[in-house]
Design a protein around this motif. Sequence first.
Motif, PDB file in Angstrom:
ATOM      1  N   PRO A  99       9.631   7.947  -9.005  1.00 38.99           N
ATOM      2  CA  PRO A  99       8.614   8.914  -9.435  1.00 38.99           C
ATOM      3  C   PRO A  99       7.459   8.308 -10.222  1.00 38.99           C
ATOM      4  O   PRO A  99       6.385   8.904 -10.301  1.00 38.99           O
ATOM      5  CB  PRO A  99       9.413   9.900 -10.295  1.00 38.99           C
ATOM      6  N   TRP A 100       7.671   7.136 -10.828  1.00 37.91           N
ATOM      7  CA  TRP A 100       6.616   6.514 -11.633  1.00 37.91           C
ATOM      8  C   TRP A 100       5.742   5.559 -10.823  1.00 37.91           C
ATOM      9  O   TRP A 100       4.870   4.899 -11.372  1.00 37.91           O
ATOM     10  CB  TRP A 100       7.224   5.769 -12.820  1.00 37.91           C
ATOM     11  N   ARG A 101       5.960   5.479  -9.522  1.00 39.82           N
ATOM     12  CA  ARG A 101       5.143   4.634  -8.656  1.00 39.82           C
ATOM     13  C   ARG A 101       4.396   5.486  -7.641  1.00 39.82           C
ATOM     14  O   ARG A 101       4.910   6.504  -7.171  1.00 39.82           O
ATOM     15  CB  ARG A 101       6.000   3.591  -7.934  1.00 39.82           C
ATOM     16  N   SER A 102       3.213   5.036  -7.286  1.00 43.56           N
ATOM     17  CA  SER A 102       2.415   5.763  -6.298  1.00 43.56           C
ATOM     18  C   SER A 102       3.037   5.625  -4.908  1.00 43.56           C
ATOM     19  O   SER A 102       3.968   4.835  -4.696  1.00 43.56           O
ATOM     20  CB  SER A 102       0.989   5.221  -6.274  1.00 43.56           C
ATOM     21  N   VAL A 103       2.488   6.382  -3.963  1.00 42.08           N
ATOM     22  CA  VAL A 103       2.960   6.292  -2.579  1.00 42.08           C
ATOM     23  C   VAL A 103       2.875   4.856  -2.079  1.00 42.08           C
ATOM     24  O   VAL A 103       3.846   4.308  -1.544  1.00 42.08           O
ATOM     25  CB  VAL A 103       2.125   7.228  -1.678  1.00 42.08           C
ATOM     26  N   GLU A 104       1.715   4.225  -2.241  1.00 43.28           N
ATOM     27  CA  GLU A 104       1.563   2.857  -1.754  1.00 43.28           C
ATOM     28  C   GLU A 104       2.497   1.900  -2.477  1.00 43.28           C
ATOM     29  O   GLU A 104       3.086   1.009  -1.851  1.00 43.28           O
ATOM     30  CB  GLU A 104       0.122   2.381  -1.890  1.00 43.28           C
ATOM     31  N   LEU A 129      -0.903   9.385   6.009  1.00 39.28           N
ATOM     32  CA  LEU A 129      -0.751   9.172   4.570  1.00 39.28           C
ATOM     33  C   LEU A 129      -1.948   8.467   3.935  1.00 39.28           C
ATOM     34  O   LEU A 129      -1.901   8.127   2.749  1.00 39.28           O
ATOM     35  CB  LEU A 129       0.518   8.346   4.295  1.00 39.28           C
ATOM     36  N   THR A 130      -2.994   8.251   4.688  1.00 40.25           N
ATOM     37  CA  THR A 130      -4.137   7.489   4.174  1.00 40.25           C
ATOM     38  C   THR A 130      -4.689   8.089   2.878  1.00 40.25           C
ATOM     39  O   THR A 130      -4.992   7.367   1.921  1.00 40.25           O
ATOM     40  CB  THR A 130      -5.248   7.421   5.232  1.00 40.25           C
ATOM     41  N   GLU A 131      -4.804   9.403   2.837  1.00 38.37           N
ATOM     42  CA  GLU A 131      -5.368  10.065   1.666  1.00 38.37           C
ATOM     43  C   GLU A 131      -4.342  10.245   0.547  1.00 38.37           C
ATOM     44  O   GLU A 131      -4.685  10.739  -0.534  1.00 38.37           O
ATOM     45  CB  GLU A 131      -5.937  11.441   2.057  1.00 38.37           C
ATOM     46  N   MET A 132      -3.107   9.856   0.803  1.00 45.02           N
ATOM     47  CA  MET A 132      -2.034  10.084  -0.168  1.00 45.02           C
ATOM     48  C   MET A 132      -1.593   8.807  -0.885  1.00 45.02           C
ATOM     49  O   MET A 132      -0.688   8.849  -1.708  1.00 45.02           O
ATOM     50  CB  MET A 132      -0.807  10.691   0.551  1.00 45.02           C
ATOM     51  N   ARG A 133      -2.237   7.696  -0.590  1.00 44.74           N
ATOM     52  CA  ARG A 133      -1.733   6.411  -1.066  1.00 44.74           C
ATOM     53  C   ARG A 133      -1.656   6.307  -2.583  1.00 44.74           C
ATOM     54  O   ARG A 133      -0.767   5.635  -3.116  1.00 44.74           O
ATOM     55  CB  ARG A 133      -2.598   5.280  -0.498  1.00 44.74           C
ATOM     56  N   SER A 134      -2.577   6.965  -3.293  1.00 43.55           N
ATOM     57  CA  SER A 134      -2.592   6.875  -4.749  1.00 43.55           C
ATOM     58  C   SER A 134      -1.844   8.024  -5.425  1.00 43.55           C
ATOM     59  O   SER A 134      -1.749   8.068  -6.655  1.00 43.55           O
ATOM     60  CB  SER A 134      -4.032   6.843  -5.268  1.00 43.55           C
ATOM     61  N   ARG A 135      -1.307   8.948  -4.625  1.00 43.04           N
ATOM     62  CA  ARG A 135      -0.556  10.071  -5.185  1.00 43.04           C
ATOM     63  C   ARG A 135       0.829   9.615  -5.653  1.00 43.04           C
ATOM     64  O   ARG A 135       1.338   8.588  -5.223  1.00 43.04           O
ATOM     65  CB  ARG A 135      -0.406  11.181  -4.135  1.00 43.04           C
ATOM     66  N   TYR A 136       1.443  10.467  -6.490  1.00 48.48           N
ATOM     67  CA  TYR A 136       2.794  10.197  -6.970  1.00 48.48           C
ATOM     68  C   TYR A 136       3.762  11.183  -6.317  1.00 48.48           C
ATOM     69  O   TYR A 136       3.358  12.270  -5.867  1.00 48.48           O
ATOM     70  CB  TYR A 136       2.847  10.296  -8.491  1.00 48.48           C
TER      71      TYR A 136
END
Length: 253
Positions: A99-104, A129-136
Amino acid sequence: MSNLSKPIPPAGGPGGLAVEIRGKTFRGADGGDVRAIENVAFEVAAGRFATLIGPSGCGKTTTLRIILGLDPDFKGRLKLPADGAGRVAAVFQEPRLLPWRSVEENVRLALPEEDAGRDLDPLFATLGLTEMRSRYPSELSLGLARRVSLARAFAIRPSLLILDEPFVSLDEQTATRLRKLLIEVWSARPTTALMVTHNLREAVQLSDRIVFLTERPARIRGVHDIVTPHGERDTRWRETTLSVIAKRYSGVL
């Protein structure tokens, strides 16, 4: 794990994965022995997709655990792709993202050191997932989280992909969309794959080979091979195939 002088005949032909489990017993809650698997032997050809189907509690997940090396206490033997030297990836029922790391970061965490900086743009694009890479993970729906778990598995370029009911508990629309994405990314990066599911429609949509197991202790009930290319498996074909399987293996629908 022991080498046997007289192996039981496998259910299929030669391939990238060969499984032979003569017996698997574990200790039950009452302290007695429970025979989970009796005689299960099958093969998955290199770069092909196979599915295990059987009643609840028949030993499907136990078989996956044995293949993954998580349960070495069994009688039999395995032959893994690349003679066991290749990478093995697993996708479980739960995405199991940090949970503490982004998707990428979750995806790259699985990469070996020599691949740490590899370009993952095509993989993220294929899985949407291109737009989700920085999400958690807390910002993702369950369907998106499972896309991330698929990306993590394919990112390491495995020689063997294991999937344990990866689309369970999803609504049918989301599950159908993810199955199509799985086939798309798998077709672009062919690897030997073995999946457990209770969903025969899912197995028909995804598989080149379906291995049916009996009730516990598990034995091979039968094998159904599918030669129709994935792109030609339309609704009419699927319904016809399901009807054929239902007649051959009563009770599977």
